[in-house]
Design a protein around this motif. Structure first.
Motif, PDB file in Angstrom:
ATOM      1  N   SER A  22     -19.848  -3.884 -29.583  1.00  0.00           N
ATOM      2  CA  SER A  22     -20.954  -4.247 -28.704  1.00  0.00           C
ATOM      3  C   SER A  22     -20.531  -4.806 -27.346  1.00  0.00           C
ATOM      4  N   LEU A  23     -19.393  -5.503 -27.293  1.00  0.00           N
ATOM      5  CA  LEU A  23     -19.046  -6.253 -26.078  1.00  0.00           C
ATOM      6  C   LEU A  23     -19.001  -5.412 -24.801  1.00  0.00           C
ATOM      7  N   PRO A  24     -18.463  -4.188 -24.823  1.00  0.00           N
ATOM      8  CA  PRO A  24     -18.508  -3.397 -23.580  1.00  0.00           C
ATOM      9  C   PRO A  24     -19.935  -3.183 -23.068  1.00  0.00           C
ATOM     10  N   PHE A  25     -20.864  -2.949 -23.990  1.00  0.00           N
ATOM     11  CA  PHE A  25     -22.267  -2.778 -23.606  1.00  0.00           C
ATOM     12  C   PHE A  25     -22.865  -4.098 -23.128  1.00  0.00           C
ATOM     13  N   ILE A  26     -22.513  -5.195 -23.791  1.00  0.00           N
ATOM     14  CA  ILE A  26     -23.038  -6.505 -23.407  1.00  0.00           C
ATOM     15  C   ILE A  26     -22.568  -6.878 -22.006  1.00  0.00           C
ATOM     16  N   LEU A  27     -21.321  -6.563 -21.683  1.00  0.00           N
ATOM     17  CA  LEU A  27     -20.805  -6.814 -20.330  1.00  0.00           C
ATOM     18  C   LEU A  27     -21.642  -6.051 -19.303  1.00  0.00           C
ATOM     19  N   LEU A  28     -21.947  -4.782 -19.608  1.00  0.00           N
ATOM     20  CA  LEU A  28     -22.748  -3.963 -18.693  1.00  0.00           C
ATOM     21  C   LEU A  28     -24.160  -4.519 -18.555  1.00  0.00           C
ATOM     22  N   LEU A  29     -24.782  -4.896 -19.678  1.00  0.00           N
ATOM     23  CA  LEU A  29     -26.151  -5.405 -19.652  1.00  0.00           C
ATOM     24  C   LEU A  29     -26.240  -6.729 -18.902  1.00  0.00           C
ATOM     25  N   SER A  30     -25.237  -7.571 -19.054  1.00  0.00           N
ATOM     26  CA  SER A  30     -25.267  -8.857 -18.350  1.00  0.00           C
ATOM     27  C   SER A  30     -25.133  -8.658 -16.846  1.00  0.00           C
ATOM     28  N   VAL A  31     -24.263  -7.742 -16.420  1.00  0.00           N
ATOM     29  CA  VAL A  31     -24.069  -7.480 -14.987  1.00  0.00           C
ATOM     30  C   VAL A  31     -25.322  -6.861 -14.371  1.00  0.00           C
ATOM     31  N   THR A  32     -25.874  -5.827 -15.019  1.00  0.00           N
ATOM     32  CA  THR A  32     -27.062  -5.160 -14.471  1.00  0.00           C
ATOM     33  C   THR A  32     -28.275  -6.082 -14.491  1.00  0.00           C
ATOM     34  N   GLY A  33     -28.353  -6.951 -15.521  1.00  0.00           N
ATOM     35  CA  GLY A  33     -29.462  -7.907 -15.580  1.00  0.00           C
ATOM     36  C   GLY A  33     -29.430  -8.884 -14.427  1.00  0.00           C
ATOM     37  N   VAL A  34     -28.240  -9.402 -14.114  1.00  0.00           N
ATOM     38  CA  VAL A  34     -28.112 -10.337 -12.993  1.00  0.00           C
ATOM     39  C   VAL A  34     -28.416  -9.629 -11.668  1.00  0.00           C
ATOM     40  N   ILE A  35     -27.919  -8.416 -11.505  1.00  0.00           N
ATOM     41  CA  ILE A  35     -28.191  -7.663 -10.263  1.00  0.00           C
ATOM     42  C   ILE A  35     -29.689  -7.460 -10.085  1.00  0.00           C
ATOM     43  N   TYR A  36     -30.384  -7.098 -11.172  1.00  0.00           N
ATOM     44  CA  TYR A  36     -31.822  -6.821 -11.063  1.00  0.00           C
ATOM     45  C   TYR A  36     -32.627  -8.067 -10.720  1.00  0.00           C
ATOM     46  N   LEU A  37     -32.102  -9.240 -11.057  1.00  0.00           N
ATOM     47  CA  LEU A  37     -32.790 -10.482 -10.707  1.00  0.00           C
ATOM     48  C   LEU A  37     -32.892 -10.676  -9.190  1.00  0.00           C
ATOM     49  N   PHE A  38     -32.034  -9.993  -8.453  1.00  0.00           N
ATOM     50  CA  PHE A  38     -32.056 -10.090  -6.992  1.00  0.00           C
ATOM     51  C   PHE A  38     -32.894  -8.972  -6.359  1.00  0.00           C
ATOM     52  N   LYS A  39     -33.743  -8.344  -7.136  1.00  0.00           N
ATOM     53  CA  LYS A  39     -34.570  -7.235  -6.656  1.00  0.00           C
ATOM     54  C   LYS A  39     -35.403  -7.629  -5.441  1.00  0.00           C
ATOM     55  N   ALA A  40     -36.115  -8.752  -5.541  1.00  0.00           N
ATOM     56  CA  ALA A  40     -36.995  -9.170  -4.434  1.00  0.00           C
ATOM     57  C   ALA A  40     -36.195  -9.438  -3.165  1.00  0.00           C
ATOM     58  N   GLN A  41     -35.070 -10.133  -3.289  1.00  0.00           N
ATOM     59  CA  GLN A  41     -34.238 -10.461  -2.132  1.00  0.00           C
ATOM     60  C   GLN A  41     -33.624  -9.202  -1.510  1.00  0.00           C
ATOM     61  N   TYR A  42     -33.245  -8.266  -2.367  1.00  0.00           N
ATOM     62  CA  TYR A  42     -32.628  -7.026  -1.873  1.00  0.00           C
ATOM     63  C   TYR A  42     -33.640  -6.134  -1.162  1.00  0.00           C
ATOM     64  N   GLU A  43     -34.852  -6.046  -1.735  1.00  0.00           N
ATOM     65  CA  GLU A  43     -35.834  -5.111  -1.193  1.00  0.00           C
ATOM     66  C   GLU A  43     -36.650  -5.664  -0.029  1.00  0.00           C
ATOM     67  N   ALA A  44     -36.705  -6.991   0.104  1.00  0.00           N
ATOM     68  CA  ALA A  44     -37.531  -7.603   1.157  1.00  0.00           C
ATOM     69  C   ALA A  44     -37.230  -7.047   2.552  1.00  0.00           C
ATOM     70  N   PRO A  45     -35.979  -7.039   3.022  1.00  0.00           N
ATOM     71  CA  PRO A  45     -35.713  -6.504   4.370  1.00  0.00           C
ATOM     72  C   PRO A  45     -35.898  -4.995   4.464  1.00  0.00           C
ATOM     73  N   ILE A  46     -35.706  -4.290   3.343  1.00  0.00           N
ATOM     74  CA  ILE A  46     -35.858  -2.827   3.348  1.00  0.00           C
ATOM     75  C   ILE A  46     -37.319  -2.434   3.537  1.00  0.00           C
ATOM     76  N   TYR A  47     -38.219  -3.149   2.845  1.00  0.00           N
ATOM     77  CA  TYR A  47     -39.632  -2.787   2.870  1.00  0.00           C
ATOM     78  C   TYR A  47     -40.447  -3.589   3.890  1.00  0.00           C
ATOM     79  N   LYS A  48     -39.802  -4.476   4.600  1.00  0.00           N
ATOM     80  CA  LYS A  48     -40.516  -5.292   5.592  1.00  0.00           C
ATOM     81  C   LYS A  48     -41.260  -4.442   6.619  1.00  0.00           C
ATOM     82  N   PRO A  49     -40.660  -3.381   7.187  1.00  0.00           N
ATOM     83  CA  PRO A  49     -41.392  -2.546   8.158  1.00  0.00           C
ATOM     84  C   PRO A  49     -42.607  -1.843   7.570  1.00  0.00           C
ATOM     85  N   VAL A  50     -42.594  -1.685   6.240  1.00  0.00           N
ATOM     86  CA  VAL A  50     -43.716  -1.016   5.570  1.00  0.00           C
ATOM     87  C   VAL A  50     -44.828  -2.000   5.253  1.00  0.00           C
TER      88      VAL A  50
END
Length: 419
Positions: A22-50
């Motif tokens: 399981s650990l290889p998958f858990i490493l992937l899930l933990s990394v992608t989960g943390v990245i997705y938590l920054f969705k609002a911060q990442y998309e804010a400047p991209i969608y601001k003109p819209v």
């Protein structure tokens, strides 16, 4: 607590095997989960003109904006989000969940400022990687199986780690640094796993409702116990509408929605079919008890039904709370806590792999040995059976493991007989 030594070795064996897979998958899930938590911060400047427009002159009617949206949207809009600022473009929504999209209309110029199709975004791919490993339905079942085994890893880990001879500072609160690298990394894995176990179980409970097998089973239990959404929460119709009666304008509906003073993001859902109604709902994670669903007669504008959050069944309310917590939606504290949990899970898993690499000998997997005389007690068998029922994919994997074990044992005896 005096532990059964043979049981401890047996649980350690399966904790070890399950962790190694399981650990290889858990490493992937933990990394992608943390990245997705920054969705609002990442998309804010991209969608601001819209999303943002210059407030110039008088805004055109919402009814006219709706017409513009219907002419330009990829999918016909089924709702509109109430703007909270004059500099916001009017958002018209289409579809639901993963198939949702939003078209934004400049209320001053009367043109489309842009359309957001989440399926084409980077964060959508991160979410798909986190939820299904980019492998569709097959991937969701792999992730669900890993999540089920994570529950088992946590429970077995608690038993294996639990101290028999009292609590000591080193080894139970902080890793030991004077016994070599392998002990340090093993302690890092075990200590963080123990002190974070409850939080990890809550996070897993918030992720399981998205899965195929467990999620479908939970939905079935909700239906059987009538503990989900009321049948009229999202679906309601007015059957005594006069023939060809006009529908009130969206502008009139916006006035009524604003008078409700609902907190959070407020949405007006448009009538569906000839008996459909206008519906006003709000999403408010700061206090879910303030969430409502209110239906209005589309011809008279009269309120015909109101649902409060307490009208929602207890299982659905619990499910929505856990899912929101899983996504860090209860405010800054929740968001930071989820980032912390994801980072700790990654470091804990990585330390386990490093400890294993330092322990492993060439040509040997290093699987813990269990005395041949060991037999699981009835209590252990019952507990495993309960987990198999609560976590169906785990149960299926246990059945397959037992089948392969029996085949291996049969072949071994057959070979010994031939010799």
């Amino acid at each position: 607590m005096k532990k059964n030594t043979k049981l401890n070795k047996w649980l350690w064996k399966w904790h070890f095997i399950a962790g190694l897979i399981s650990l290889p998958f858990i490493l992937l899930l933990s990394v992608t989960g943390v990245i997705y938590l920054f969705k609002a911060q990442y998309e804010a400047p991209i969608y601001k003109p819209v999303k943002e427009v210059a407030a110039q002159g008088k805004a055109i009617s919402y009814q006219k904006q709706w017409e513009i949206a219907k002419e330009n949207a990829v999918k016909k809009p089924n709702g509109m989000i109430l703007s909270s600022e004059e500099t916001q473009a009017t958002e018209f929504t289409s579809g639901m969940f993963g198939h949702a999209s939003s078209l934004f209309v400049n209320p001053y110029k009367g043109d489309v400022s842009g359309e957001i199709l989440p399926q084409k975004s980077f964060m959508y791919k991160v979410r798909k990687l986190h939820g299904e490993l980019l492998m569709g339905k097959y991937g969701t079942k792999v992730v669900e199986l890993i999540a089920c085994w994570m529950v088992v890893l946590i429970l077995t880990g608690l038993f294996i780690w639990w101290p028999e001879r009292g609590w000591k500072i080193k080894g139970y609160f902080i890793p030991r640094t004077n016994l070599g690298k392998r002990t340090f990394f093993r302690d890092t894995h075990a200590i963080t796993g123990f002190w974070m176990s409850i939080l990890f179980l809550i996070i897993l409970a918030g992720g399981l409702p998205w899965t195929d097998i467990w999620g479908a089973g939970f939905k079935w239990v909700q239906e059987q116990t009538n503990t989900g959404y009321p049948s009229t929460w999202n679906k309601f119709s007015v059957n005594n509408n006069p023939e060809n009666a006009p529908i009130i304008s969206l502008d009139e509906m916006v006035v009524k929605a604003k008078l409700l003073n609902l907190p959070g993001e407020v949405k007006i859902s448009f009538p569906k079919g000839k008996n459909g109604v206008y519906s006003v709902s709000n999403t408010y994670y700061a206090n879910q008890n303030d969430q409502k669903m209110i239906h209005f007669n589309p011809h008279t504008g009269a309120q015909v039904l109101q649902h409060n959050w307490e009208d929602v069944g207890i299982l659905m309310r619990g499910r929505m709370w856990l899912m929101a917590f899983h996504q860090g939606q209860f405010g800054k504290w929740n968001w930071i806590l989820m980032i912390f949990a994801g980072a700790v899970l990654f470091l804990m898993s990585l330390s386990a792999l490093i400890s294993y690499a330092l322990r492993k000998r060439k040509g040997d997997w290093g699987i813990p040995k269990v005395p041949a005389s060991f037999k699981a007690s009835y209590g252990v068998v019952i507990l495993v059976g309960i987990l198999c029922i609560l976590l169906p994919l785990f149960g299926l994997s246990v059945i397959l493991i037992c089948i392969f074990a029996l085949i291996g044992s049969f072949n071994k005896k057959k070979l010994q007989t031939q010799l």
